[in-house]
Design a protein around this motif. Structure first.
Motif, PDB file in Angstrom:
ATOM      1  N   LYS A  63       0.864  -1.179   0.000  1.00 14.10           N
ATOM      2  CA  LYS A  63       0.000   0.000   0.000  1.00 14.10           C
ATOM      3  C   LYS A  63       0.895   1.222   0.000  1.00 14.10           C
ATOM      4  CE  LYS A  63      -3.996   2.140   0.642  1.00 14.10           C
ATOM      5  NZ  LYS A  63      -3.992   3.142  -0.381  1.00 14.10           N
ATOM      6  N   LEU A  64       0.400   2.307  -0.564  1.00 10.09           N
ATOM      7  CA  LEU A  64       1.103   3.587  -0.508  1.00 10.09           C
ATOM      8  C   LEU A  64       0.241   4.570   0.259  1.00 10.09           C
ATOM      9  CD1 LEU A  64       2.368   3.731  -4.153  1.00 10.09           C
ATOM     10  CD2 LEU A  64       3.789   3.621  -2.135  1.00 10.09           C
ATOM     11  N   ASN A  65       0.840   5.303   1.171  1.00 14.07           N
ATOM     12  CA  ASN A  65       0.157   6.391   1.871  1.00 14.07           C
ATOM     13  C   ASN A  65       0.640   7.685   1.239  1.00 14.07           C
ATOM     14  OD1 ASN A  65       0.342   4.942   5.230  1.00 14.07           O
ATOM     15  ND2 ASN A  65      -0.941   4.402   3.520  1.00 14.07           N
ATOM     16  N   VAL A  66      -0.297   8.464   0.693  1.00 15.57           N
ATOM     17  CA  VAL A  66       0.022   9.724   0.024  1.00 15.57           C
ATOM     18  C   VAL A  66      -0.827  10.807   0.674  1.00 15.57           C
ATOM     19  CG1 VAL A  66       0.005  10.965  -2.180  1.00 15.57           C
ATOM     20  CG2 VAL A  66       0.514   8.507  -2.134  1.00 15.57           C
TER      21      VAL A  66
ATOM     22  N   ILE B 200       4.560   7.398   1.226  1.00 13.17           N
ATOM     23  CA  ILE B 200       5.150   6.407   2.137  1.00 13.17           C
ATOM     24  C   ILE B 200       4.839   5.002   1.649  1.00 13.17           C
ATOM     25  CG2 ILE B 200       5.309   5.629   4.530  1.00 13.17           C
ATOM     26  CD1 ILE B 200       4.007   8.368   5.299  1.00 13.17           C
ATOM     27  N   VAL B 201       5.881   4.211   1.485  1.00 16.94           N
ATOM     28  CA  VAL B 201       5.732   2.810   1.100  1.00 16.94           C
ATOM     29  C   VAL B 201       5.344   2.023   2.341  1.00 16.94           C
ATOM     30  CG1 VAL B 201       6.931   0.756   0.242  1.00 16.94           C
ATOM     31  CG2 VAL B 201       7.425   3.017  -0.751  1.00 16.94           C
ATOM     32  N   ARG B 202       4.226   1.332   2.258  1.00 22.26           N
ATOM     33  CA  ARG B 202       3.775   0.504   3.381  1.00 22.26           C
ATOM     34  C   ARG B 202       3.787  -0.967   2.981  1.00 22.26           C
ATOM     35  NH1 ARG B 202       1.068   2.925   7.474  1.00 22.26           N
ATOM     36  NH2 ARG B 202       1.828   1.047   8.510  1.00 22.26           N
ATOM     37  N   LYS B 203       4.182  -1.778   3.957  1.00 25.29           N
ATOM     38  CA  LYS B 203       4.186  -3.231   3.791  1.00 25.29           C
ATOM     39  C   LYS B 203       3.472  -3.842   4.983  1.00 25.29           C
ATOM     40  CE  LYS B 203       8.322  -3.527   1.039  1.00 25.29           C
ATOM     41  NZ  LYS B 203       9.312  -4.468   0.576  1.00 25.29           N
ATOM     42  N   ARG B 204       2.851  -4.949   4.752  1.00 24.64           N
ATOM     43  CA  ARG B 204       2.090  -5.599   5.829  1.00 24.64           C
ATOM     44  C   ARG B 204       2.972  -5.988   7.017  1.00 24.64           C
ATOM     45  NH1 ARG B 204      -0.679  -7.088   1.202  1.00 24.64           N
ATOM     46  NH2 ARG B 204      -2.876  -6.496   1.306  1.00 24.64           N
ATOM     47  N   ASP B 205       4.279  -6.103   6.797  1.00 21.25           N
ATOM     48  CA  ASP B 205       5.187  -6.464   7.884  1.00 21.25           C
ATOM     49  C   ASP B 205       5.994  -5.270   8.408  1.00 21.25           C
ATOM     50  OD1 ASP B 205       6.876  -6.127   5.720  1.00 21.25           O
ATOM     51  OD2 ASP B 205       7.904  -8.052   5.965  1.00 21.25           O
ATOM     52  N   ASP B 206       5.580  -4.017   8.045  1.00 19.68           N
ATOM     53  CA  ASP B 206       6.342  -2.873   8.546  1.00 19.68           C
ATOM     54  C   ASP B 206       6.038  -2.619  10.027  1.00 19.68           C
ATOM     55  OD1 ASP B 206       4.203  -0.916   8.822  1.00 19.68           O
ATOM     56  OD2 ASP B 206       4.438  -0.326   6.730  1.00 19.68           O
ATOM     57  N   ALA B 207       6.811  -1.748  10.627  1.00 22.68           N
ATOM     58  CA  ALA B 207       6.773  -1.519  12.077  1.00 22.68           C
ATOM     59  C   ALA B 207       5.432  -1.022  12.594  1.00 22.68           C
ATOM     60  CB  ALA B 207       7.871  -0.537  12.474  1.00 22.68           C
ATOM     61  N   ALA B 208       4.620  -0.401  11.745  1.00 21.12           N
ATOM     62  CA  ALA B 208       3.365   0.189  12.227  1.00 21.12           C
ATOM     63  C   ALA B 208       2.107  -0.428  11.610  1.00 21.12           C
ATOM     64  CB  ALA B 208       3.358   1.693  11.946  1.00 21.12           C
ATOM     65  N   TRP B 209       2.257  -1.290  10.641  1.00 24.33           N
ATOM     66  CA  TRP B 209       1.098  -1.826   9.907  1.00 24.33           C
ATOM     67  C   TRP B 209       0.033  -2.360  10.845  1.00 24.33           C
ATOM     68  CZ3 TRP B 209      -0.106  -1.711   4.789  1.00 24.33           C
ATOM     69  CH2 TRP B 209      -1.191  -2.486   4.393  1.00 24.33           C
TER      70      TRP B 209
END
Length: 141
Positions: free
Chosen positions: A76-79, A94-103
Motif C-alpha cells: 500500500k502507498l500512503n500519500v 510512504i511505502v507501506r508493507k504488511r510487515d512494517d513496524a506500524a502496519w
C-alpha cells in the motif's frame, strides 16, 4: 526564492529535484518514506499553487508513487499533505508493507525514527537511479 523548512531539512536526506518538487527521504529506515516539496516560496496549501503547478505536483506525486510501488514492492502507498507541524506545503509518499513496524496503523508517532546508515541511503539512491527518468536531477547534501 525557495527555502526548505528547517524541520524538513533536519529530518530528511536530500535526494534531488523533479521539475517542480524537491525530493527528500525521511530519515526513518522503518519505512521508505519520501517527501515532495514544491520549490515555491510561501506556499502552505495546495490551492495556493497556480493551476499549472497543481497539475505538475500531482503528476510528480503519482509518477513517484507508481515507481515506488514497483521498486519497493509496496502492499500500500500512503500519500498525503498534512502540514500541522511543518506548514510548508509538502506531500508524503510512504511505502507501506504488511510487515512494517506500524502496519496497519499510521506511521506518525508509532515508533521512534530509526536513522538510515550512509550505506542504506546509498542503496535507496541506487534503487531510485534505476527508475527515475531524465527529468529528475540527483543532488547531494
Amino acid at each position: 526564492m525557495f527555502t526548505l523548512d528547517s524541520r524538513l531539512q533536519q529530518d530528511t536526506v536530500l535526494i534531488g529535484d523533479f521539475p517542480l518538487c524537491r525530493l527528500l527521504l525521511s530519515n526513518d529506515a522503518n519505512y521508505p518514506w519520501f517527501i515532495l516539496v514544491p520549490r515555491r516560496e510561501d506556499i502552505s496549501e495546495l490551492f495556493q499553487l497556480d493551476v499549472t503547478d497543481q497539475r505538475q505536483l500531482w503528476q510528480e506525486t503519482t509518477a513517484l508513487a507508481e515507481l515506488l510501488k514497483d521498486s519497493f514492492d509496496a502492499d500500500k502507498l500512503n500519500v498525503a499533505t498534512l502540514g500541522n507541524v511543518v506548514s510548508q506545503l509538502h506531500m508524503h509518499v510512504i511505502v507501506r508493507k504488511r510487515d512494517d513496524a506500524a502496519w496497519p496503523a499510521p506511521v506518525w508517532g508509532k515508533h521512534p525514527a530509526k536513522p538510515y546508515t550512509a550505506e542504506q541511503i546509498e542503496q535507496v539512491r541506487e534503487r531510485l537511479r534505476v527508475v527515475l527518468t531524465d527529468d529528475f536531477r540527483f543532488l547531494e547534501d
